[in-house]
Design a protein around this motif. Structure first.
Motif, PDB file in Angstrom:
ATOM      1  N   ALA A 146       7.666  34.246  35.770  1.00 59.21           N
ATOM      2  CA  ALA A 146       8.003  35.629  36.136  1.00 59.21           C
ATOM      3  C   ALA A 146       8.894  36.289  35.091  1.00 59.21           C
ATOM      4  CB  ALA A 146       8.684  35.644  37.495  1.00 59.21           C
ATOM      5  N   GLY A 147       9.862  35.524  34.563  1.00 59.53           N
ATOM      6  CA  GLY A 147      10.770  36.097  33.563  1.00 59.53           C
ATOM      7  C   GLY A 147      10.103  36.323  32.219  1.00 59.53           C
ATOM      8  N   LEU A 201       9.308  37.522  40.329  1.00 57.05           N
ATOM      9  CA  LEU A 201      10.729  37.288  40.085  1.00 57.05           C
ATOM     10  C   LEU A 201      11.539  37.509  41.364  1.00 57.05           C
ATOM     11  CD1 LEU A 201      12.497  36.409  37.767  1.00 57.05           C
ATOM     12  CD2 LEU A 201      12.828  38.796  37.148  1.00 57.05           C
ATOM     13  N   ILE A 202      11.179  38.565  42.112  1.00 56.77           N
ATOM     14  CA  ILE A 202      11.867  38.831  43.375  1.00 56.77           C
ATOM     15  C   ILE A 202      11.613  37.690  44.366  1.00 56.77           C
ATOM     16  CG2 ILE A 202      11.931  40.362  45.394  1.00 56.77           C
ATOM     17  CD1 ILE A 202      11.362  42.685  43.460  1.00 56.77           C
ATOM     18  N   PHE A 203      10.333  37.238  44.417  1.00 55.47           N
ATOM     19  CA  PHE A 203       9.996  36.102  45.293  1.00 55.47           C
ATOM     20  C   PHE A 203      10.802  34.861  44.905  1.00 55.47           C
ATOM     21  CE2 PHE A 203       7.545  32.152  45.698  1.00 55.47           C
ATOM     22  CZ  PHE A 203       7.419  32.084  47.077  1.00 55.47           C
ATOM     23  N   TYR A 204      10.920  34.610  43.601  1.00 53.33           N
ATOM     24  CA  TYR A 204      11.683  33.462  43.102  1.00 53.33           C
ATOM     25  C   TYR A 204      13.138  33.533  43.559  1.00 53.33           C
ATOM     26  CZ  TYR A 204      14.753  31.200  39.673  1.00 53.33           C
ATOM     27  OH  TYR A 204      15.768  30.510  39.071  1.00 53.33           O
ATOM     28  N   LEU A 205      13.759  34.709  43.422  1.00 52.89           N
ATOM     29  CA  LEU A 205      15.167  34.867  43.780  1.00 52.89           C
ATOM     30  C   LEU A 205      15.378  34.684  45.284  1.00 52.89           C
ATOM     31  CD1 LEU A 205      16.117  37.907  41.501  1.00 52.89           C
ATOM     32  CD2 LEU A 205      16.787  35.514  41.192  1.00 52.89           C
ATOM     33  N   VAL A 206      14.488  35.256  46.087  1.00 50.68           N
ATOM     34  CA  VAL A 206      14.619  35.141  47.551  1.00 50.68           C
ATOM     35  C   VAL A 206      14.378  33.691  47.990  1.00 50.68           C
ATOM     36  CG1 VAL A 206      13.622  35.834  49.764  1.00 50.68           C
ATOM     37  CG2 VAL A 206      14.003  37.550  47.978  1.00 50.68           C
ATOM     38  N   LEU A 238       9.617  26.245  42.101  1.00 48.15           N
ATOM     39  CA  LEU A 238      10.246  27.569  42.040  1.00 48.15           C
ATOM     40  C   LEU A 238      10.792  27.857  40.642  1.00 48.15           C
ATOM     41  CD1 LEU A 238      12.196  27.911  45.414  1.00 48.15           C
ATOM     42  CD2 LEU A 238      10.161  29.172  44.679  1.00 48.15           C
ATOM     43  N   SER A 239      11.337  26.860  39.997  1.00 47.15           N
ATOM     44  CA  SER A 239      11.857  27.040  38.634  1.00 47.15           C
ATOM     45  C   SER A 239      10.735  27.416  37.675  1.00 47.15           C
ATOM     46  CB  SER A 239      12.554  25.772  38.162  1.00 47.15           C
ATOM     47  OG  SER A 239      13.593  25.415  39.034  1.00 47.15           O
ATOM     48  N   LEU A 240       9.596  26.761  37.826  1.00 50.14           N
ATOM     49  CA  LEU A 240       8.436  27.118  36.995  1.00 50.14           C
ATOM     50  C   LEU A 240       7.977  28.537  37.284  1.00 50.14           C
ATOM     51  CD1 LEU A 240       6.380  23.786  37.252  1.00 50.14           C
ATOM     52  CD2 LEU A 240       7.465  24.708  35.190  1.00 50.14           C
ATOM     53  N   ALA A 241       7.975  28.912  38.575  1.00 48.13           N
ATOM     54  CA  ALA A 241       7.592  30.275  38.946  1.00 48.13           C
ATOM     55  C   ALA A 241       8.567  31.288  38.354  1.00 48.13           C
ATOM     56  CB  ALA A 241       7.546  30.413  40.465  1.00 48.13           C
ATOM     57  N   GLY A 242       9.861  30.956  38.374  1.00 44.83           N
ATOM     58  CA  GLY A 242      10.864  31.848  37.795  1.00 44.83           C
ATOM     59  C   GLY A 242      10.696  31.995  36.292  1.00 44.83           C
ATOM     60  N   ALA A 243      10.333  30.894  35.623  1.00 43.51           N
ATOM     61  CA  ALA A 243      10.115  30.945  34.178  1.00 43.51           C
ATOM     62  C   ALA A 243       8.917  31.836  33.845  1.00 43.51           C
ATOM     63  CB  ALA A 243       9.897  29.539  33.635  1.00 43.51           C
ATOM     64  N   GLY A 295      20.770  33.539  37.051  1.00 40.37           N
ATOM     65  CA  GLY A 295      19.437  34.131  37.140  1.00 40.37           C
ATOM     66  C   GLY A 295      19.479  35.552  37.685  1.00 40.37           C
ATOM     67  N   CYS A 296      20.340  35.786  38.668  1.00 40.30           N
ATOM     68  CA  CYS A 296      20.502  37.141  39.221  1.00 40.30           C
ATOM     69  C   CYS A 296      21.024  38.097  38.150  1.00 40.30           C
ATOM     70  CB  CYS A 296      21.458  37.115  40.410  1.00 40.30           C
ATOM     71  SG  CYS A 296      20.774  36.322  41.879  1.00 40.30           S
ATOM     72  N   CYS A 297      21.984  37.627  37.360  1.00 42.04           N
ATOM     73  CA  CYS A 297      22.527  38.455  36.272  1.00 42.04           C
ATOM     74  C   CYS A 297      21.460  38.778  35.238  1.00 42.04           C
ATOM     75  CB  CYS A 297      23.709  37.739  35.611  1.00 42.04           C
ATOM     76  SG  CYS A 297      25.160  37.603  36.658  1.00 42.04           S
ATOM     77  N   ALA A 298      20.634  37.748  34.890  1.00 45.52           N
ATOM     78  CA  ALA A 298      19.564  37.960  33.915  1.00 45.52           C
ATOM     79  C   ALA A 298      18.538  38.963  34.446  1.00 45.52           C
ATOM     80  CB  ALA A 298      18.883  36.635  33.588  1.00 45.52           C
ATOM     81  N   PHE A 299      18.223  38.869  35.747  1.00 52.12           N
ATOM     82  CA  PHE A 299      17.290  39.810  36.370  1.00 52.12           C
ATOM     83  C   PHE A 299      17.855  41.223  36.340  1.00 52.12           C
ATOM     84  CE2 PHE A 299      15.909  41.907  40.386  1.00 52.12           C
ATOM     85  CZ  PHE A 299      14.589  42.126  40.020  1.00 52.12           C
TER      86      PHE A 299
END
Length: 270
Positions: free
Chosen positions: A63-64, A72-77, A56-61, A249-253
């Motif tokens: 996506a960002g 990014l939404i999938f990563y956060l959820v 998930l961390s790789l996916a978030g990286a 991460g939520c703040c960055a999004f």
């Protein structure tokens, strides 16, 4: 601004990747312990959970960095769901290890263990014949009892030894039975033996010993209690750090989303 936000997202997800290490490491450490090797309850869920955090961390990286909004939404959820799961896991381990302690005996350094002192869920788990039969076979194949005979040849040396709960419960008869020491795994039964079932279950047969005793099951739970408590502390600290990373991460999004909405609003006004 976009470059700064990308750097922030990268740092956040790199930190989340690092947090997967103690989770995976806890699972690997448990799998290296003889008792957990026979029980196999926590280690694989921990290893899988740590790998999911890593993915998930790789996916978030990704996506960002490439601004893939749906990913990014999938990563956060998904990360939120994983944090809730980890919190439940930490609470469950804490709850099942809330009860449990050893009992001192006169002229003995090691402790004796009783099954009734432990969590009802764990007691029911080890009292299941099918489960215990497999655990017993696994424990027999280990060298935990055989090593005692090499280390302690005199009775007083053995009585002053700091042996593990598993060795105390499985490798010798309970002290209250009144057996006479020959060596740590061979004892002479008294003429008037206590009617306790564990006293009757003890056998000098080196493949039997007290592996069928309730004291052996209690010793196993005492070992699990100590090891699971250590893991739970590590997981609790990791959980707090993961929550902090998730909030960052939520703040960055949100910061990445706000300029996009501002530009869209200005274009609509013009």
């Amino acid at each position: 601004m976009a470059v700064t936000n990308n750097i922030m997202v990268g740092c956040i997800n790199f930190t989340a990747m690092l947090l997967s290490i103690p989770i995976i490491g806890s699972g690997i450490w448990l799998s290296s312990q003889p008792d957990n090797l026979c029980v196999k309850i926590l280690q694989w869920p921990l290893i899988i959970m740590g790998l999911v955090v890593l993915v998930l961390s790789l996916a978030g990286a990704v996506a960002g960095f490439w601004r893939i909004r749906w990913l990014l939404i999938f990563y956060l959820v998904a990360m939120l769901a994983l944090i809730v799961l980890l919190a439940c896991f930490v609470a469950m381990v804490y709850w099942v290890t809330l009860k449990g302690s050893g009992h001192p005996e006169p002229s003995r350094t090691f402790l004796e263990y009783r099954l009734d002192d432990y969590s009802g869920w764990l007691r029911r788990w080890v009292q299941s014949y099918r489960k215990w039969d497999g655990i017993r076979s696994c424990l027999r194949s280990s060298s935990m009892c055989g090593g005692l005979n090499q280390n302690y040849r005199l009775a007083q040396d053995f009585f002053n030894a700091h042996i593990t709960p598993l060795q105390s419960g499985c490798c010798k008869p309970p002290t209250e039975c009144g057996h006479t020491f020959v060596n740590p795994t061979y004892w002479i039964s008294p003429k008037d033996m206590a009617a306790d079932m564990d006293c009757l279950r003890w056998s000098n047969d080196q493949t039997q010993l007290c592996y069928s005793c309730d004291s052996c099951k209690a010793g196993l739970l005492a070992n699990l209690y100590k090891e699971w408590r250590r893991v739970d502390i590590i997981l609790g600290i990791t959980l707090v750090a993961l929550i902090a990373v998730y909030l960052a991460g939520c703040c960055a999004f949100r910061r990445a989303k706000t300029p996009h909405l501002s530009r869209k609003y200005k274009q609509g006004s013009s």
